[in-house]
Structures are given as C-alpha cells and as structure tokens.
Design an enzyme around this catalytic site. Structure first.
Site, PDB file in Angstrom:
ATOM      1  N   HIS A  57       0.699  -1.055  -0.168  1.00  0.00           N
ATOM      2  CA  HIS A  57      -0.009  -0.022  -0.059  1.00  0.00           C
ATOM      3  C   HIS A  57       0.779   1.198   0.146  1.00  0.00           C
ATOM      4  O   HIS A  57       0.382   2.296   0.768  1.00  0.00           O
ATOM      5  CB  HIS A  57      -0.850   0.078   1.140  1.00  0.00           C
ATOM      6  CG  HIS A  57      -1.956  -1.063   1.454  1.00  0.00           C
ATOM      7  ND1 HIS A  57      -3.081  -0.949   0.298  1.00  0.00           N
ATOM      8  CD2 HIS A  57      -1.790  -2.218   1.615  1.00  0.00           C
ATOM      9  CE1 HIS A  57      -3.668  -2.284   0.688  1.00  0.00           C
ATOM     10  NE2 HIS A  57      -3.203  -3.002   1.317  1.00  0.00           N
ATOM     11  N   ASN A 130     -10.270  -3.327   2.110  1.00  0.00           N
ATOM     12  CA  ASN A 130      -9.945  -3.084   0.720  1.00  0.00           C
ATOM     13  C   ASN A 130     -11.424  -2.927  -0.157  1.00  0.00           C
ATOM     14  O   ASN A 130     -12.377  -2.790   0.426  1.00  0.00           O
ATOM     15  CB  ASN A 130      -9.510  -4.422   0.285  1.00  0.00           C
ATOM     16  CG  ASN A 130      -7.929  -4.543   0.549  1.00  0.00           C
ATOM     17  OD1 ASN A 130      -7.157  -3.718   0.618  1.00  0.00           O
ATOM     18  ND2 ASN A 130      -7.584  -6.080   0.734  1.00  0.00           N
TER      19      ASN A 130
END
Ligand code: NDP
Length: 502
Positions: A57, A130
């Site tokens: 990320h 997510n």
C-alpha cells in the site's frame, strides 16, 4: 511573535536566517565552511526526508471528513460513535494500490486499500479494508510469500508473471479474489467510484455484552465506475497519479465523495451452522441470506494540508478497536493485528501514535514512556502501575465478551475442497454480465499468457473447476489444450501439482 508577523525565515530552532541563497565559503578558492550551520541543517534534513515506504500500500492518497449515523444499531453494538442517529465523528480515509512502489501508477490492476480512521470519543477506531470483499489467502503466514510474488523478481528486478501465477495456482483458495481482481473492478476509475469492505469478520457487542459477528460494506454514492484494461494501461503511462488527482480535485471544488455504510450480521449460532467458514476471508456471506443493514455514511470534505504529515504518516491498525467492536477468529485478521502496528513501529517509530494524524482526540493515559520521538504528551510520573499517586486505572466495565476457544494448539491447515470454488463460479456464472465476462477473460489471458505453459495449465484448471465455461474460455484465449485442462481439473491439487511440475 516578531518573526511570525514578518514571516522571517528561521532555522529549525527558530533563529532568524540571514541568507538562504549563498552558503558560507572562503573567497578564493571557494571552500564551504562547517561553521555554516544553517546550510548544514538544511542539507542534513533533506538527506532524511524520505522514510521507509510502506511494504504494501505504498502508493495512496487520502482525505478527511466525517461519518454520520443514519440508523439505530444499538441492539448490536455499544460503540459510542454509533450510538445516536445523526451523530457525527471526524475521520480520515486513505485509499491505495497494494503491490506497487510509492511512485507507481494509480491505475494498476490491484486491489485498492480502503482504510478509515474514526476519531471517536472512546479512542481511534480503524477499519482497514480493501475494495474487494475477499482476499487471496486465509492464513497470514502466507502473506510475505504472496506479496513477494506481486512485487519484483529479486534477480531481475522485474514484475514476474511466472511468480504471480505460480503462487496463485499453488494457492487455489485465491480463485475467488483472482476473479474479482481480474474483472474490471480490479481497475476502478479512481478512488471515488469503488466500494470498500472490511473483508474480515469482526465482533460487535452491545451494552448487555451480547455479541454478533459482522462485516462492513461501504457502497460508493458516486456509483461503480471502472476502467477497461486498455484504459488503465494507457493512463498508467499518461497520468500515473490519476486517482490521486481525481480525489484531490473533486474535494477541492466542493464535490465531496461519500459512501453509504452497511453491515452484514451473523449470530454466533448462524456462524456455527454456516455452510462456509464464517471467518474464512476468501468467502463472502451471501447477501440474500445476510442482507445489508444500513448504518450511516461518510463524506470526505477536506484535503490534507500537508500530504506527508497527514497521509504518508497516517498509520492504520486493524486492532484499533473501541468498546463495542472487537476481533474475531479470522486467521488472516489475527496476523494483521500484529503486523500492522509492527510495520508502523518500523516505519514511523514506536511513538507513531503521537503523530497528530494518528493521535486520539480524546484523553489518553497509560504507563508507556520514552522511546524515539516522544512528544511528552503524558506527565512523566508515575510511570508504573499499580501506583498510589492518582495514576490512570483500567476499568473492567470495558471488558469485551469472552469467546469459547477449545482444542489442540497446532498448525491447523485449511483443507482445500470443492467448496472453495463455489463462490468464484457463482460470481462468473450468475453475477457477471456478458460484457464483464468477456473483459474478465481478456484481462486474465493478457496477463497469464506471459507465464510458463505448465503454470497456465495449472491455473486454467482452477478456473475450469470454478466454472467450466470460465476455464474453457481462458484455455481458448491462451490457445492451450482444453482436454488437458479438463483432465487437470479432475485431479486433486497434489496430483495437479505433480502433473505440472515441468
Ligand atoms: P448478490 O447476487 O446478492 O449480489 C452480487 C454482488 O456482487 C453485489 O454486491 C454486486 O455489487 C457484486 N458485484 C457485481 N459485479 C462484481 C464484480 N465484478 N466483482 C465483484 N463483485 C461484483 O451476491 P451474493 O451475496 O449472493 O454473492 C454472489 C457473488 O457476488 C459472490 O460470490 C461474490 O463474488 C460477489 N459479491 C458478493 C458480496 C457479498 O458480500 N455477498 C460482495 C461483493 C461481491 P454491486 O451491488 O455494487 O453491483
């Protein structure tokens, strides 16, 4: 005060700077002098501007806003920030891709991180999800291996289709997430047009100590909008910061994105009798059986004032719970509970919770002291507990419900079964339109064609097991032998691995 009014440049210690364009040197020849402490401080700070990027990320963007409760859920949870219809809580959201480096393209095919921090009166609550309701693996011990296959080959420093599909084809529980990822939802049109999911199952408990299991769903109010693979690839070259810009510009012009928040709920009895494992993150809970229950909405209405301080240094931790919310026996979650704060300690330091964007906005007291970058937010003494000097005390009224855990401690493996292919097949066969299916097939073929043929066969057999038409169309797209695919699909995973060993 005088400096503030005239905006005089100062050193980091606040002393005025006389000149910032010429370093102090001898006259002829020009040798820079160590006595130029301003220049040295300026360069030394610059040398340290970068901190370790997130191992996953790394590329992301975010904004501030608020969460508002729209429906009463107090029968399920005593969380104070969810206690009253109309109650608003300040929050932060960060969206991201997963596998790419900090400079990588926003439009890459990848799950998108969907991390929310709620600054509640009872402490910070983080929801670290997510844009997919599932995940590739269901035991966190596999996570470092999985991520290695999504990143660069250690020999060539190139992305590696062999590693990507080798791992997935040896990890068949990934089939559901792979199907979602390679549908056009794997390339959302920016961050505003995608849903968010906790993916994990968590516990909600009410004021009577009764608990249920739940999953978060955040549905985009902007509507789902995806890029085709071709559009995503082109934007990756022409506008790699596409999603970052879109989010920033939309908020800057007052077009505030919002998401409607829902939960799915299961009672402990329903979880015990569910035909899938309710805590297996590779599975969803069918919405017809476990309908979405509305909770509230969040709106992002403020761009960060300093991207590095507030977004790069934002630290989300799935274990940041508040009373009324707790973890569950989801193996993947259990390991994330350790790994997230651990990576923040590495990246930002042990006092990462003192950085303003991460600091709770309610009083905070404990006996942890010192450490690098301590801002001294706690009186130094007493620094032990118990003490008889009016120090902070724990309060048993905040004890979450106990759960019954029994049996042998061992490396309990999930046994792969036909059940692990059902939901991927359902998505392909029942949910996706003809247009979605065609794009899914083309998206997969365009990627897996770069892997070795034996890996193509092994993975295509898994697509076939999920849905015969799905596997057949991939085989046709790749131009590989469908009869061999069918034969491989009829084998056990161990036999399939042996049959595709070379
Ligand atoms: P339903 O038939 O009740 O609803 C289908 C769900 O699939 C909707 O949430 C829809 O989202 C979503 N969807 C549509 N296209 C895609 C796509 N390309 N990728 C991912 N999701 C998509 O679903 P069920 O609950 O019976 O589950 C059927 C399948 O739907 C599951 O196997 C799963 O793959 C998928 N799904 C299920 C979710 C769940 O929580 N149950 C959540 C998301 C997906 P939307 O409403 O925005 O169109």
């Amino acid at each position: 005060m005088e400096n503030e009014k005239k905006k005089i440049m100062t050193t980091n210690q606040g002393s005025p700077v006389d000149n910032d364009q010429a370093s102090i040197t001898t006259q002829k020849p020009t040798m820079t002098l160590l006595s130029d402490t301003h220049t040295i401080e300026k360069l030394a700070h610059f040398d340290r501007e970068r901190i370790p990027e997130r191992v996953v990320h790394a590329k992301g963007s975010g904004a501030f806003g608020y969460f508002e409760v729209t429906h009463d859920v107090t029968q399920y949870t005593c969380a104070d920030f969810l206690s009253t219809i109309g109650k608003k809580t300040e929050m932060l959201a960060r969206f991201s891709t997963v596998g790419g480096e900090k400079g990588s393209a926003d439009t890459a095919r990848d799950p998108r991180g969907f991390a929310l921090k709620f600054y509640t009166n009872e402490g910070n609550y983080d929801m670290v999800g997510n844009n997919t309701p599932t995940f590739f693996i269901r035991d966190g011990i596999k996570f470092p291996d999985f991520i290695h296959t999504q990143k660069r080959n250690p020999l060539t420093n190139l992305k590696d289709a062999d590693a990507f599909w080798d791992f997935l084809s040896l990890t068949p529980e990934s089939i559901h997430q792979v199907t979602i990822l390679f549908s056009d939802r794997g390339t959302p049109d920016g961050y505003r047009h995608m849903h968010g999911f906790s993916s994990h199952t968590y516990m909600w408990y009410n004021a009577n100590g009764e608990h249920v299991w739940f999953k978060w769903h955040f549905k985009t109010d902007q509507g789902i909008k995806n890029l085709t693979d071709a559009q995503a690839t082109e934007l990756g070259g022409t506008d790699p910061d596409y999603a970052t810009r879109d989010l920033h510009n939309s908020i800057a012009k007052g077009d505030y994105p919002s998401w409607s928040a829902y939960v799915q709920i299961m009672t402990p009895e329903q979880a015990d009798n569910f035909r899938f494992d309710a805590f297996d993150i590779t599975k969803v809970w069918p919405q017809k059986e476990y309908p979405l229950i509305p909770v509230g909405k969040f709106v992002l209405n403020r761009n960060p004032d300093d991207f590095f301080a507030q977004i790069e240094q934002a630290a989300f931790t799935p274990g940041n719970f508040v009373p009324g919310i707790a973890s569950s026996p989801d193996k993947m979650l259990q390991i994330r509970l350790f790994s997230y704060p651990d990576t923040h300690r590495h990246r930002l330091g042990t006092n990462f919770h003192q950085i303003p964007v991460n600091a709770p906005k309610c009083p905070m007291h404990n006996y942890q002291r010192d450490g690098s970058m301590n801002m001294g937010i706690e009186n130094p003494a007493p620094n032990y507990y118990p003490n008889s000097f009016d120090g902070a005390q724990p309060d048993a009224k905040f004890t979450p419900p106990s759960i019954d855990v029994q049996g042998m401690a061992a490396r309990h493996e999930y046994i792969l079964g036909d059940i692990d292919f059902i939901q991927a097949g359902d998505l392909y066969g029942r949910v996706l339109s003809d247009y979605d299916k065609t794009n899914l097939i083309n998206n997969i073929v365009g990627h897996i064609k770069n892997a070795q043929p034996r890996i193509q066969y092994r993975q295509t057999a898994l697509f076939y097991k999920a849905h015969p038409e799905y596997g057949t169309r991939i085989a046709n797209g790749l131009g590989i032998d469908i009869e061999r695919v069918k034969q491989l699909a009829s084998l056990s995973q161990e036999e399939r691995i042996k049959a595709t060993a070379n």
